[in-house]
Scaffold this active site. Structure first.
Site, PDB file in Angstrom:
ATOM      1  N   TYR A   1      15.847  30.904   6.461  1.00 17.08           N
ATOM      2  CA  TYR A   1      14.724  31.548   6.929  1.00 17.08           C
ATOM      3  C   TYR A   1      14.566  32.021   8.426  1.00 17.08           C
ATOM      4  O   TYR A   1      14.889  31.015   9.251  1.00 17.08           O
ATOM      5  CB  TYR A   1      13.209  31.070   6.776  1.00 17.08           C
TER       6      TYR A   1
ATOM      7  N   ARG B   1     -11.293   0.085  13.939  1.00 15.74           N
ATOM      8  CA  ARG B   1     -10.986   1.274  12.813  1.00 15.74           C
ATOM      9  C   ARG B   1     -11.405   0.388  11.607  1.00 15.74           C
ATOM     10  O   ARG B   1     -12.325   1.109  10.873  1.00 15.74           O
ATOM     11  CB  ARG B   1      -9.150   1.082  12.638  1.00 15.74           C
TER      12      ARG B   1
ATOM     13  N   LYS C   1       0.880  -1.055   0.067  1.00 14.93           N
ATOM     14  CA  LYS C   1       0.066   0.012  -0.078  1.00 14.93           C
ATOM     15  C   LYS C   1       1.018   1.066  -0.400  1.00 14.93           C
ATOM     16  O   LYS C   1       2.235   1.142   0.438  1.00 14.93           O
ATOM     17  CB  LYS C   1      -0.864  -0.151   1.175  1.00 14.93           C
TER      18      LYS C   1
ATOM     19  N   MET D   1      11.185  25.235   1.763  1.00 13.06           N
ATOM     20  CA  MET D   1      10.324  24.375   0.869  1.00 13.06           C
ATOM     21  C   MET D   1      11.018  23.356  -0.353  1.00 13.06           C
ATOM     22  O   MET D   1      10.710  22.380  -0.259  1.00 13.06           O
ATOM     23  CB  MET D   1       9.295  25.301   0.133  1.00 13.06           C
TER      24      MET D   1
HETATM   25  C1  LIG Z   1      -0.448  -1.938   6.538  1.00 13.56           C
HETATM   26  C2  LIG Z   1      -1.292  -3.042   6.966  1.00 13.56           C
HETATM   27  C3  LIG Z   1      -0.411  -4.197   7.046  1.00 13.56           C
HETATM   28  C4  LIG Z   1       1.379  -4.473   7.013  1.00 13.56           C
HETATM   29  O1  LIG Z   1       1.728  -3.488   8.406  1.00 13.56           O
HETATM   30  P1  LIG Z   1       3.040  -3.455   8.654  1.00 13.56           P
HETATM   31  O2  LIG Z   1       3.525  -3.273   9.912  1.00 13.56           O
HETATM   32  O3  LIG Z   1       3.587  -2.218   7.877  1.00 13.56           O
HETATM   33  O4  LIG Z   1       3.870  -4.718   7.945  1.00 13.56           O
HETATM   34  C5  LIG Z   1      -0.859  -5.484   7.279  1.00 13.56           C
HETATM   35  N1  LIG Z   1      -2.155  -5.343   7.630  1.00 13.56           N
HETATM   36  C6  LIG Z   1      -3.125  -4.561   7.334  1.00 13.56           C
HETATM   37  C7  LIG Z   1      -4.435  -4.683   7.417  1.00 13.56           C
HETATM   38  C8  LIG Z   1      -2.497  -3.315   7.078  1.00 13.56           C
HETATM   39  O5  LIG Z   1      -3.107  -2.058   6.924  1.00 13.56           O
END
Ligand SMILES: *Cc1c(COP(=O)(O)O)cnc(C)c1O
Length: 365
Positions: free
Chosen positions: A259, A135, A43, A307
């Protein structure tokens, strides 16, 4: 005297280089700690390292599932030729269930509404139980209703997942309630007539530290790119961030830098400008130790990060424009790591790697 790279001089642009060998080494380290199969979680564009590059390296190293948070990302991995099973969860803008089914993308579902939104498409589903995060996932009290809806709808339930709230420390005792909840949810599925599902709970931290959470499959994201949230295993950073020095100058003692003139040089020294700023993901709030490596040596950031650029104090060394500055690398020598940057910025390394901006060129070693 100041020296600036001549206009029109082609310097290598700021570059984030992904290191597939490091991903492979991290996969091997994680696989050595489990007897379960492994999913590579890619992700957020592979935690900023490029989802496709990380996915390819992980699959080549023995991972046999991929995971991401949107069907569209999963379809992009398919289109690039990855054939292993892919699970998506979260899906904040909904699921195109027909596209998911056609692309053989599994979908995690944690509510009756989400199940109904699939509209009876022949998509493979992993039922998602809330194992303690409040969540995502189905609350324990609503599990039987969800299972019954899946049964009545003839849903192809192939998986059962939860997620551990304590991702950032190694604590098997704290994981036990989640393990028990997931087991009970699996028994309820089987009682309702489903085949025993592929069950998965652990992310990186629990994969490295707590075999009781491993079930059939572990989901590793941060660990692929060298982040061990449990702080117990040495993993390899999987990227380097470099930029050319664009400008260097010798200044006298008492010169305010950047700055607000928040920092004033203590003595005559050399300064070098690196064209990376907070718009590129360099944290603006940094402790005084923050540094980049030039010619293999650490040089501290002075004054505020702007920036588009930051300034480093190179001491007695005059650095010529075009010289490569390494913001972070996989580790070794004086090159800072993402863990150093996280410490300097008072954050976790995840925010450093996922924050690198779009102006930075991406490449693969
Ligand atoms: C992001 C995520 C993972 C991976 O977690 P890490 O700690 O980055 O390995 C696994 N399961 C779910 C549902 C996640 O959202």
């Amino acid at each position: 005297m100041a020296v600036t790279a001549a206009l029109g001089t082609a310097l290598d642009p700021p570059t984030l280089r992904t290191l597939p060998d490091a991903v492979a080494a991290n996969v091997a380290t994680a696989l050595a700690r489990t007897r379960s199969r492994m999913m590579a979680v890619v992700k957020a564009d592979g935690y900023g390292h490029g989802a496709l590059a990380v996915a390819r390296a992980a699959v080549a190293a023995g991972v046999d599932w991929l995971g991401t948070t949107e069907v569209a990302q999963a379809l992009a991995l398919r289109a690039a030729g990855l054939t292993v099973p892919i699970l998506t969860w979260l899906n904040p803008s909904g699921v195109d269930a027909q596209a998911a089914a056609a692309g053989q993308i599994d979908v995690a579902v944690g509510s009756v509404d989400a199940l109904e939104a699939l509209g009876g498409a022949p998509v493979r589903v992993h039922l998602h139980l809330d194992t303690g995060m409040a969540r995502e996932g189905c609350p324990v009290g609503e599990w039987d209703t969800l299972v019954e809806a899946a049964r009545r709808g003839g849903v192809r339930v192939v998986g059962l997942m939860g997620h551990l709230p304590l991702a950032d420390r190694a604590d098997p005792a704290a994981n036990a309630p989640a393990v028990a909840r997931l087991r009970a949810a699996g028994r309820a599925l089987v009682r309702a007539g489903f085949a025993a599902p592929l069950t998965h709970l652990a992310a990186t931290s629990a994969t490295l530290t707590d075999p009781s959470t491993h079930f059939d499959l572990v989901r590793v994201g941060a660990g692929l790119v060298g982040i061990d949230p449990s702080g117990t295993v040495g993993l390899r950073g999987a990227a380097s961030l470099t930029a050319p020095v664009t400008h260097s100058t010798t200044v006298g003692a008492g010169t305010p830098v950047g700055y607000g003139g928040t920092q004033v040089t203590a003595r005559r020294t050399n300064l070098a400008v690196v064209p990376l700023g907070y718009a590129d993901g360099i944290p603006r709030e940094l402790s005084p130790e923050a540094a980049v490596a030039i010619h293999g040596r650490r040089h501290r950031v002075v004054g505020r990060v702007s920036m588009d650029q930051l300034v480093v104090d190179t001491g007695d060394r005059r650095v010529s424009p075009g010289t490569t500055a390494t913001v972070f690398g996989p580790g070794g020598g004086e090159t800072p790591t993402i863990h150093d940057w996280a410490r300097w910025a008072g954050t976790i390394p995840h925010t450093i790697v996922t924050g690198i901006g779009p102006r930075v060129r991406r490449t693969i070693a």
